[in-house]
Scaffold this active site. Structure first.
Site, PDB file in Angstrom:
ATOM      1  N   ASP A  11       0.865  -1.184   0.000  1.00 18.66           N
ATOM      2  CA  ASP A  11       0.000   0.000   0.000  1.00 18.66           C
ATOM      3  C   ASP A  11       0.899   1.230   0.000  1.00 18.66           C
ATOM      4  OD1 ASP A  11      -2.265   1.680   0.262  1.00 18.66           O
ATOM      5  OD2 ASP A  11      -1.977   1.769   2.434  1.00 18.66           O
ATOM      6  N   SER A  12       0.285   2.370  -0.272  1.00 18.29           N
ATOM      7  CA  SER A  12       1.043   3.622  -0.216  1.00 18.29           C
ATOM      8  C   SER A  12       1.464   3.930   1.227  1.00 18.29           C
ATOM      9  CB  SER A  12       0.190   4.757  -0.762  1.00 18.29           C
ATOM     10  OG  SER A  12      -1.015   4.830  -0.024  1.00 18.29           O
ATOM     11  N   TYR A  43      -0.577   8.689  -2.350  1.00 20.91           N
ATOM     12  CA  TYR A  43      -0.539   8.501  -3.801  1.00 20.91           C
ATOM     13  C   TYR A  43      -1.745   9.194  -4.454  1.00 20.91           C
ATOM     14  CZ  TYR A  43       2.787   4.496  -3.586  1.00 20.91           C
ATOM     15  OH  TYR A  43       3.873   3.673  -3.422  1.00 20.91           O
ATOM     16  N   GLY A  44      -2.770   9.417  -3.628  1.00 23.29           N
ATOM     17  CA  GLY A  44      -4.096   9.755  -4.148  1.00 23.29           C
ATOM     18  C   GLY A  44      -4.229  11.052  -4.902  1.00 23.29           C
ATOM     19  N   CYS A  74      -4.029  -1.090  -2.291  1.00 20.46           N
ATOM     20  CA  CYS A  74      -4.162   0.361  -2.408  1.00 20.46           C
ATOM     21  C   CYS A  74      -5.097   0.611  -3.574  1.00 20.46           C
ATOM     22  CB  CYS A  74      -2.782   0.970  -2.677  1.00 20.46           C
ATOM     23  SG  CYS A  74      -2.817   2.731  -3.056  1.00 20.46           S
ATOM     24  N   ASN A  75      -6.173   1.303  -3.303  1.00 20.51           N
ATOM     25  CA  ASN A  75      -7.165   1.543  -4.353  1.00 20.51           C
ATOM     26  C   ASN A  75      -6.594   2.390  -5.484  1.00 20.51           C
ATOM     27  OD1 ASN A  75     -10.137   0.752  -3.204  1.00 20.51           O
ATOM     28  ND2 ASN A  75      -8.695   1.203  -1.598  1.00 20.51           N
ATOM     29  N   THR A  76      -5.804   3.407  -5.095  1.00 25.97           N
ATOM     30  CA  THR A  76      -5.245   4.305  -6.112  1.00 25.97           C
ATOM     31  C   THR A  76      -4.306   3.523  -7.038  1.00 25.97           C
ATOM     32  OG1 THR A  76      -5.348   6.088  -4.482  1.00 25.97           O
ATOM     33  CG2 THR A  76      -3.990   6.462  -6.423  1.00 25.97           C
ATOM     34  N   GLU A 153      -4.072   9.650   8.576  1.00 23.75           N
ATOM     35  CA  GLU A 153      -2.605   9.635   8.729  1.00 23.75           C
ATOM     36  C   GLU A 153      -2.173  10.394   9.987  1.00 23.75           C
ATOM     37  OE1 GLU A 153       0.115   8.372   6.888  1.00 23.75           O
ATOM     38  OE2 GLU A 153      -1.386   7.104   5.950  1.00 23.75           O
ATOM     39  N   CYS A 185     -10.980   3.273  -0.430  1.00 18.37           N
ATOM     40  CA  CYS A 185      -9.652   3.750  -0.041  1.00 18.37           C
ATOM     41  C   CYS A 185      -9.260   2.987   1.218  1.00 18.37           C
ATOM     42  CB  CYS A 185      -9.720   5.253   0.246  1.00 18.37           C
ATOM     43  SG  CYS A 185      -8.202   5.910   0.944  1.00 18.37           S
ATOM     44  N   THR A 186      -8.011   2.568   1.253  1.00 16.39           N
ATOM     45  CA  THR A 186      -7.555   1.748   2.382  1.00 16.39           C
ATOM     46  C   THR A 186      -7.775   2.397   3.742  1.00 16.39           C
ATOM     47  OG1 THR A 186      -5.415   2.736   1.962  1.00 16.39           O
ATOM     48  CG2 THR A 186      -5.749   0.499   1.167  1.00 16.39           C
ATOM     49  N   HIS A 187      -7.743   3.722   3.758  1.00 18.48           N
ATOM     50  CA  HIS A 187      -7.828   4.414   5.052  1.00 18.48           C
ATOM     51  C   HIS A 187      -9.260   4.520   5.586  1.00 18.48           C
ATOM     52  CE1 HIS A 187      -3.803   5.414   3.906  1.00 18.48           C
ATOM     53  NE2 HIS A 187      -3.613   6.230   4.920  1.00 18.48           N
TER      54      HIS A 187
HETATM   55  N1  DGL Z   1      -3.814   3.800  -0.177  1.00 17.13           N
HETATM   56  C1  DGL Z   1      -4.539   4.854  -0.847  1.00 17.13           C
HETATM   57  C2  DGL Z   1      -5.814   4.264  -1.472  1.00 17.13           C
HETATM   58  O1  DGL Z   1      -6.310   3.235  -1.060  1.00 17.13           O
HETATM   59  C3  DGL Z   1      -4.921   5.968   0.092  1.00 17.13           C
HETATM   60  C4  DGL Z   1      -3.775   6.791   0.564  1.00 17.13           C
HETATM   61  C5  DGL Z   1      -3.079   7.532  -0.542  1.00 17.13           C
HETATM   62  O2  DGL Z   1      -3.633   8.495  -1.100  1.00 17.13           O
HETATM   63  O3  DGL Z   1      -1.973   7.134  -0.846  1.00 17.13           O
HETATM   64  O4  DGL Z   1      -6.321   4.854  -2.388  1.00 17.13           O
END
Ligand code: DGL
Length: 275
Positions: A11-12, A43-44, A74-76, A153, A185-187
């Site tokens: 993941d990011s 990353y988003g 990571c969705n992004t 975060e 999104c993972t968060h």
């Molecule tokens: N891990 C990213 C996602 O799931 C979220 C955090 C990011 O923007 O990097 O999209």
């Protein structure tokens, strides 16, 4: 599939630990090699090209370490890099978007699905495509929520301030009469309580973590790739501060061992061995 190798999950940052935890829960005999690119998170709101580059560096690293399967938690990164990663590596690469879409479509309560995610994830339309592929009749309402990742975060996941930010982000969806909302999104699963309060009891919240873990199980089962042996020894890497990763994961109740290893971005830039 090389049965003895761990499952690579990246993941990011630390949000992908929600997916790793679900895999550990469903497949307790399997080992996880987790990589969180905290130094380059988020990353988003980056250029998709850059996200593809980072994702490729990380999977090169995981493959060099030795993994039998990769989960892009990571969705992004899934939204912009999954097809490239699937083509590039000889091992299975699983993203989080299709499993999330499947979980939403299989919910029989209704056909109005909301999706929230980072600016990049939403701009690619990846969730909409995945949902429509499974069921063309669904109505999809997508919304980028760029304020939510920084909130998580910073360690803020509950309380009146969090409720306030979450509610203001989700306002455009409140009039859509949704049946379900994909936390794309993972968060976001870490803001589950606030999001549930904002959306009300009639909206089912869907996190792709569980469905992704089931997909991992399906692939391992199909390839008879089960690990055989003693108790698993999970390993964690981060480009950020290892103590921070261990502390935050502990605070979230995601049982990470204390031995998180630090890895520099320089190592990631080293040319990969041919796979
Ligand atoms: N891990 C990213 C996602 O799931 C979220 C955090 C990011 O923007 O990097 O999209």
């Amino acid at each position: 599939m090389q049965n003895h190798l761990p499952i690579g999950v990246f993941d990011s940052g630390i949000g992908g630990l929600t997916v790793a935890a679900e895999i550990q829960r469903l497949l307790p005999g399997e080992e996880i090699l987790y990589f969180g690119d905290t130094a380059r998170c988020p990353y988003g709101d980056r250029e998709p090209r850059e996200v593809v580059q980072f994702a490729t560096q990380i999977v090169d690293f995981l493959v060099q370490e030795g993994v039998k399967l990769v989960v892009v938690a990571c969705n992004t990164a899934t939204a912009v890099a999954l097809p490239i990663l699937v083509d590039r590596y000889p091992i299975p690469v699983i993203g989080v978007i299709e499993p999330g879409a499947r979980a939403a479509v299989s919910d029989e309560r209704g056909d109005k699905i909301g999706v929230i995610g980072t600016a990049v994830t939403i701009s690619t339309g990846a969730y909409e495509r995945a949902i429509r592929k499974l069921s063309p009749v669904q109505q999809v309402f997508s919304l980028a929520c760029p304020k939510l990742v920084p909130l998580v975060e910073s360690g803020d996941t509950d309380g009146p301030h969090v409720d306030e930010v979450v509610e203001s982000c989700l306002l455009p969806l409140l009039a859509c009469d949704l049946d379900s909302l994909i936390l794309g999104c993972t968060h976001y699963p870490l803001l589950h309580n606030s999001i549930a309060r904002a959306m009300g009891p009639n909206v089912r919240l869907i996190s792709s973590a569980e469905e992704t873990a089931r997909e991992v199980k399906r692939v391992i089962q199909m390839e008879d790739g089960w690990r055989r042996g003693g108790p698993p020894n999970h390993r964690y890497f981060t480009t950020g501060d290892p103590a921070h990763m261990a502390t935050v994961a502990g605070r979230w109740g995601i049982g990470v061992a204390n031995d998180v290893q630090s890895i520099s971005q320089i190592t990631l830039l080293a040319p990969p061995r041919v796979v």
